[in-house]
Every structure is written in structure tokens, then in C-alpha cells.
Design an enzyme around this catalytic site. Structure first.
Site, PDB file in Angstrom:
ATOM      1  N   HIS A  64      30.017   9.085  71.229  1.00 26.54           N
ATOM      2  CA  HIS A  64      31.620   9.066  70.789  1.00 26.54           C
ATOM      3  C   HIS A  64      32.274   8.265  71.261  1.00 26.54           C
ATOM      4  CE1 HIS A  64      33.584  11.745  73.747  1.00 26.54           C
ATOM      5  NE2 HIS A  64      32.398  12.156  73.869  1.00 26.54           N
ATOM      6  N   ASP A 174      33.817   9.339  79.639  1.00 29.01           N
ATOM      7  CA  ASP A 174      33.488  10.232  78.661  1.00 29.01           C
ATOM      8  C   ASP A 174      34.037   9.844  77.387  1.00 29.01           C
ATOM      9  OD1 ASP A 174      32.704  12.447  77.214  1.00 29.01           O
ATOM     10  OD2 ASP A 174      33.859  13.680  78.145  1.00 29.01           O
ATOM     11  N   GLU A 206      35.094  13.396  68.473  1.00 30.36           N
ATOM     12  CA  GLU A 206      34.254  14.180  68.957  1.00 30.36           C
ATOM     13  C   GLU A 206      34.908  15.280  69.964  1.00 30.36           C
ATOM     14  OE1 GLU A 206      31.507  15.853  72.004  1.00 30.36           O
ATOM     15  OE2 GLU A 206      33.384  14.754  72.404  1.00 30.36           O
ATOM     16  N   GLU A 207      35.950  14.847  70.554  1.00 29.17           N
ATOM     17  CA  GLU A 207      36.764  15.823  71.161  1.00 29.17           C
ATOM     18  C   GLU A 207      37.463  16.755  70.640  1.00 29.17           C
ATOM     19  OE1 GLU A 207      35.878  15.987  74.351  1.00 29.17           O
ATOM     20  OE2 GLU A 207      35.595  13.825  75.187  1.00 29.17           O
ATOM     21  N   ASP A 229      25.621  11.165  75.655  1.00 29.38           N
ATOM     22  CA  ASP A 229      26.914  11.747  76.093  1.00 29.38           C
ATOM     23  C   ASP A 229      26.927  11.870  77.601  1.00 29.38           C
ATOM     24  OD1 ASP A 229      29.568  12.896  76.183  1.00 29.38           O
ATOM     25  OD2 ASP A 229      29.093  13.937  74.018  1.00 29.38           O
ATOM     26  N   HIS A 313      36.902  15.096  82.154  1.00 26.88           N
ATOM     27  CA  HIS A 313      38.152  15.295  81.536  1.00 26.88           C
ATOM     28  C   HIS A 313      39.341  15.251  82.280  1.00 26.88           C
ATOM     29  CE1 HIS A 313      36.567  17.280  77.439  1.00 26.88           C
ATOM     30  NE2 HIS A 313      35.866  16.015  77.789  1.00 26.88           N
TER      31      HIS A 313
END
Length: 343
Positions: A64, A174, A206-207, A229, A313
Site C-alpha cells: 500500500h 509503513d 489501506e490505512e 507490508d 504509526h
């Protein structure tokens, strides 16, 4: 390709869910080195390689391309910006962070913070909606440059950690490092002809619920899907049982929602080719696009290859460059195989 510089370029590009174009345009430019059949659709980047043949699977390689961020919800009378999260932002670390507001022009800002001598030890971590961004403007000035719905990103650039040039830190590794994995795999395959057709998907949103994957998989309609990922890497305060270890290779997923035979095949290839790897056991869903791929149409055989990543994150995610390289090697070796469909 210079793998480190590719990761830096991809990761430093803006591109929160729904606003992936800056990163997507960079990725598209890289894909054009390997195929003319590539394009951007609904924020996702898609490319196709080879001709589909009966009896041979069509394989999907996915990573992603969106990264977490914020969205402006309001401008206060004092010119401060109110925000909400766009993806799973860790609110524990938000106070006093530097950010960039993606308005009519890119504006520097800081998330407001209460000084420690005015706070109490009993103060709770504020909800994101309670935070404000200071861009140094009055409301009238701010409204000329910023509108509700504009994106906000951490204003952090990638950097190297340590002297080995193996550890990279940044905001958005990420899953921009997963995009770099697939681009590197394509480079490794440049002088070979895989025995099956395949597509590349750098998926949007995706998030916020794997939305890009849900849409693109209908067009691509693969038989096998490989989701690249990140997953949790061991830190000083965690357990080796729960985490991967940086520098020890990709984490090959094992889960009820994944295809067990496919996971075993990747483990076998890693052993045969002496590619370092780790096994990541998940008792349910993987929280990756593989969950979407596995239930598409009549079902797609799916596997997850994850790069160990620390501080997920946050603006200071950390990966190992060698893990990116070894994940790319594993994918390239898989695609070199003659694969036949099995019921």
C-alpha cells in the site's frame, strides 16, 4: 537502483489516504522502467507483466502506498487548525510534533502542547480532536490558504541511524518500504522471464480500511496474491515471542486466513536460496490487504511478507535496509519458479 535513495524518495513524498498522488506519481515513474502497461486509478498504481496463459496463475504483488496523517476539520477564531486522524495515528506522541499542512501551498505547523510546568501528572492523553495546529496565522490569513478537508502530514525526512547505513528512520516507512521491495524485485527480474504473468498494485487507502485493494482486486482478478507490508519489530520493552527481529529477514505470515501451502512454499524457497526469514504467526486476520484478497470472488490464495518495523504509526518508524533487500530477493525467486495451479 539505489535502494536506500528509492526508500527515501518514496517515504518523504506526501500521500495520506485519499491523497496518494504525490507518492503514486513517483512510483509510476519507477514502474515505467519495466513496463509500459502501468497507470494510476483511484489513487492506486497498477502495472501488468506478461500474458495470461491457461494453467498458469496470475500473481498479484501488492504494497500500500498511502501513509497515515490527519485532515483539517475546522479553523478556530484564533487561526488554529482543528484536526482528525486519517489512519491509525498514535495520539500518545502527537503533542509538539512538527507537521506540514497541505493547503493551497505547503505550510509548516506545530501541534500545540501544554508546557510541563502547567500540566498535571494526572492529565490524560488528549483525543486527536482536542488537539490544535499552530501555523502562525490569523483566522483570516489561514482561510486564504487552508480549507477543511486539507491533509496534514508529519514534517519528518528519512535519515540513517548508526554507522552501518542499514537502519532507516522516517515517517511513512509503513508501507513505502514495501513499495520499494516490489520495485527492487522487478529490477532483480529484469534479465529473466518469469514463468507466469503478474500484476503490481501499489494500493491506495489501506490505512482507512483496505479500500484501494478492495477495488483493484476486481480488475486484476489474480489467482495468487502476495501482500508486502510491515509488522512489529522487537524493541527494548517487548517480547521476542510477539515480534520480529530487525536484520533477520522478512516475516512470512502464517494465519488461518492465508494459504498454508503458499506460506510453506515461501519458507521452502528461503531455505533453499539461503535467504534469511522469520515466521509470523497470526491467530486470525492479518490486518493487511491479504485479508481482502483472500475472500475476493471465489477466493484468492494469499500470503503476507512483512518487513520488521519499529515504532509503527509514528514519525520515527525504523527498518533495516537488509530486510527490504531480502524480501525482494524472496519475491524474485518465487516469480522465477514455474508455478502451476492446484485445486
Amino acid at each position: 537502483m539505489n535502494l536506500k535513495e528509492t526508500i527515501f524518495t518514496l517515504t518523504n513524498a506526501d500521500g495520506i489516504p485519499g491523497g496518494e498522488f504525490p507518492a503514486a506519481e513517483i512510483a509510476l515513474g519507477e514502474l515505467k522502467k519495466y513496463t509500459d502497461d502501468c497507470y494510476i486509478k483511484d489513487g492506486s498504481v497498477i502495472a501488468h507483466f506478461g500474458k495470461r496463459e491457461k494453467g498458469k496463475p496470475h500473481i498479484l504483488l501488492d504494497a500500500h502506498i498511502d501513509k497515515i496523517g490527519f485532515v483539517v476539520t475546522n479553523i478556530t477564531d484564533d487561526g488554529f487548525l482543528k484536526i482528525s486522524n486519517c489512519g491509525g495515528v498514535d495520539r500518545r506522541i502527537l503533542s509538539a510534533q512538527q507537521v506540514a499542512v497541505l493547503g493551497k501551498e505547503k505550510l509548516p505547523g506545530v501541534i500545540c502542547s501544554i508546557p510541563p510546568h502547567l500540566s498535571s501528572k494526572d492529565d490524560e492523553i488528549p483525543e486527536i480532536e482536542a488537539l490544535s495546529i499552530d501555523i502562525g496565522l490569523s483566522r483570516e490569513e489561514a482561510e486564504k490558504l487552508v480549507s477543511p478537508g486539507d491533509g496534514v502530514v508529519f514534517d519528518v525526512k528519512c535519515a540513517l541511524l548508526g554507522e552501518s547505513e542499514d537502519r532507516i528512520t522516517g515517517a511513512g516507512l509503513d508501507d513505502r518500504c514495501g513499495v520499494a521491495v516490489i520495485l527492487r524485485a522487478l529490477e532483480l527480474l529484469e534479465n529473466t522471464e518469469p514463468q507466469c504473468s503478474f500484476s503490481v498494485l501499489f494500493s491506495a487507502q489501506e490505512e482507512v480500511g483496505e479500500r484501494g485493494a478492495k477495488k483493484a482486486v476486481y480488475d486484476i482478478n489474480p489467482d495468487i496474491a502476495i501482500a508486502v507490508d510491515v509488522s512489529f519489530a522487537l524493541t527494548a520493552d517487548d517480547s521476542e515471542v510477539k515480534c520480529g527481529i530487525m536484520g533477520k529477514g522478512p516475516m512470512i505470515g502464517v494465519s488461518p486466513v492465508l494459504d498454508g501451502g503458499l506460506s510453506k512454499q515461501f519458507i521452502s524457497i528461503a531455505k533453499e536460496k539461503n535467504i534469511p526469514y522469520q515466521i509470523e504467526v497470526m491467530s486470525g486476520k492479518t490486518s493487511t490487504n491479504a485479508d481482502t484478497f483472500s475472500v475476493h470472488s471465489g477466493g484468492v490464495k494469499a500470503v503476507v511478507l512483512s518487513i520488521p518495523l519499529r515504532y509503527m504509526h509514528t514519525p520515527v518508524e525504523v527498518i533495516s535496509l537488509s530486510d527490504v533487500e531480502n524480501t525482494a530477493l524472496l519475491i524474485a525467486e518465487y516469480l522465477r519458479l514455474t508455478v502451476t495451479l492446484k485445486n
